[in-house]
Each structure stands twice: as C-alpha cells, then as structure tokens.
Design an enzyme around this catalytic site. Structure first.
Site, short mmCIF file in Angstrom:
data_model
loop_
_atom_site.label_atom_id
_atom_site.label_comp_id
_atom_site.label_asym_id
_atom_site.label_seq_id
_atom_site.Cartn_x
_atom_site.Cartn_y
_atom_site.Cartn_z
CD GLU A 1 -3.16 0.56 0.41
OE1 GLU A 1 -2.73 1.21 -0.55
OE2 GLU A 1 -4.32 0.68 0.84
CG ASP A 2 -0.97 4.55 -1.81
OD1 ASP A 2 -1.64 3.92 -0.95
OD2 ASP A 2 -1.50 5.22 -2.70
CG ASP B 1 -5.75 9.45 5.84
OD1 ASP B 1 -5.18 10.01 6.78
OD2 ASP B 1 -6.69 9.98 5.22
CG PHE C 1 -3.49 15.61 0.70
CD1 PHE C 1 -4.44 14.63 0.93
CD2 PHE C 1 -3.01 15.79 -0.60
CE1 PHE C 1 -4.92 13.85 -0.11
CE2 PHE C 1 -3.49 15.02 -1.64
CZ PHE C 1 -4.45 14.05 -1.39
NE ARG D 1 -2.24 8.61 -10.06
CZ ARG D 1 -2.93 8.24 -8.98
NH1 ARG D 1 -2.30 7.83 -7.91
NH2 ARG D 1 -4.25 8.29 -8.96
#
Ligand code: 5GP
Length: 181
Positions: free
Chosen positions: A105-106, A109, A159, A172
């Site tokens: 997973e990136d 959160d 963020f 990206r």
C-alpha cells in the site's frame, strides 16, 4: 520567444521526503521482508494506482520469487474523508489459496481501505497475509485493530503527493514526496 512557446512552469510541492530518504527506507523494508520470507515464493499485490512507484522500487530489492498481482481500488467519498467503502476497479488474475500474500500500500490514513482489503483477501484463503505501507498517518487511524507489518514512514496528518500519490491525478510522477497545503 512568443507567449505560446514559453515552457509551462508547474507547481512543485515542497519536499517532505527526498528521493534519497525514500530509496534508503525502501531498501530497509525490502531487507526485512527478505528476512521474513527467506526463499518462500510470495504473491505481492500492488494496490493501484498510488502504490505503483513504491511497488516497483520494492520489488527490485526482493530476493524471493515473487508473483506480481495488481488490484485496482478506489475509495468512495473524497480524499479528505474516507468512508471505508472500497470499489474494486481491477480484480486479481490468480487465486490466492495457499499463497503467501503481501499487500503493498502507498499510504494508510484512516486505515479503512487497508482493513477492507484485508477482509476482501482473507476469504480467498491465503496461507499468510501481511501488509506493507510506505506511509502511515497514526493520528488519522480509525481502525485500531489494523496490523501493518512493514511501515516506511510515520507522518503527521498532512496531505502528501508524489512517488505515486496524486492530487486529482496530478503529481504521481514526482520522484519525491511533497506536501500540499
Ligand atoms: P484510508 O483513509 O482508507 O487509510 O486511505 C484511503 C486512501 O486515501 C489512500 O489509499 C490514498 O489513496 C488516499 N490518501 C489518504 N491520505 C492521502 C494523502 O496524504 N495523499 C494522497 N495523495 N492520498 C491520500
């Protein structure tokens, strides 16, 4: 030079984690994963789209045989408020029965997406299921039972973009991780 010949200057978010910091940490994570699995073959699942850069860097440091799988997921709701409801936009190619599975997973959160993915994959009867996340925001976590086996960086509740992570499909391709206000 006329107006339309001038190169377009894109906004460059300030650096939060540099290319070098990320590369060092990804190598360390791969080393720990190599120690866990030894020569055992694994299925490493890349969650699209955000994990694609992390996944491809991590993969190149893994020493065991790896079957690559891609799972397209998108969260309902918007970036600021995850509902935990996840839509699978591209499904796996191969069954996972008896496989040693690593979810890559990136970012975690609220943790609702990864929790959903764990339940989605558990019922496919893998021999083992582990999770790797490059970034983890502990302050935002809403799933206290969530276990992340390999964490790259714990970050504050801000963020971030770059290194695969987007804002409205932009950023990206940034080689580093930057912050947006
Ligand atoms: P969750 O809240 O379910 O853990 O995360 C849901 C998804 O929201 C993540 O997979 C990621 O796509 C997105 N997300 C959460 N925080 C950030 C962030 O700081 N930057 C970006 N680009 N996406 C984020």
């Amino acid at each position: 030079m006329s107006e339309d010949q001038k190169p377009v200057k894109f906004f460059e978010p300030p650096v939060y984690l540099s290319e070098a910091d990320i590369a060092t940490r990804v190598r360390e994570l791969a080393q720990r994963i190599n120690e866990t699995y030894g020569d055992q073959e694994i299925t490493a699942i890349c969650t699209l789209k955000g994990s694609v850069v992390f996944y491809s860097d991590l993969l190149r440091h893994l020493k065991m045989p790896v079957v690559c799988e891609f799972l397209g997921v998108s969260s309902y709701g918007n970036h600021t408020e995850s509902t935990g409801e996840v839509k699978v936009t591209l499904d796996l190619n191969e069954p996972l029965t008896g496989r040693h599975v690593l979810i890559v997973e990136d970012i975690v959160d609220t943790g609702l997406t990864l929790s959903y993915l764990i339940s989605y994959l558990k019922v496919k009867n893998p021999a083992s299921l582990r999770t790797a996340a490059l970034l983890f925001k502990p302050e935002a976590l809403k799933s206290p039972e969530l276990r992340i086996d390999y964490i790259g960086f714990e970050i504050p509740n801000r963020f971030v973009v770059g290194y695969g992570l987007d804002y409205a499909e932009k950023f990206r391709g940034l080689p580093y991780i930057g912050t947006l206000n």
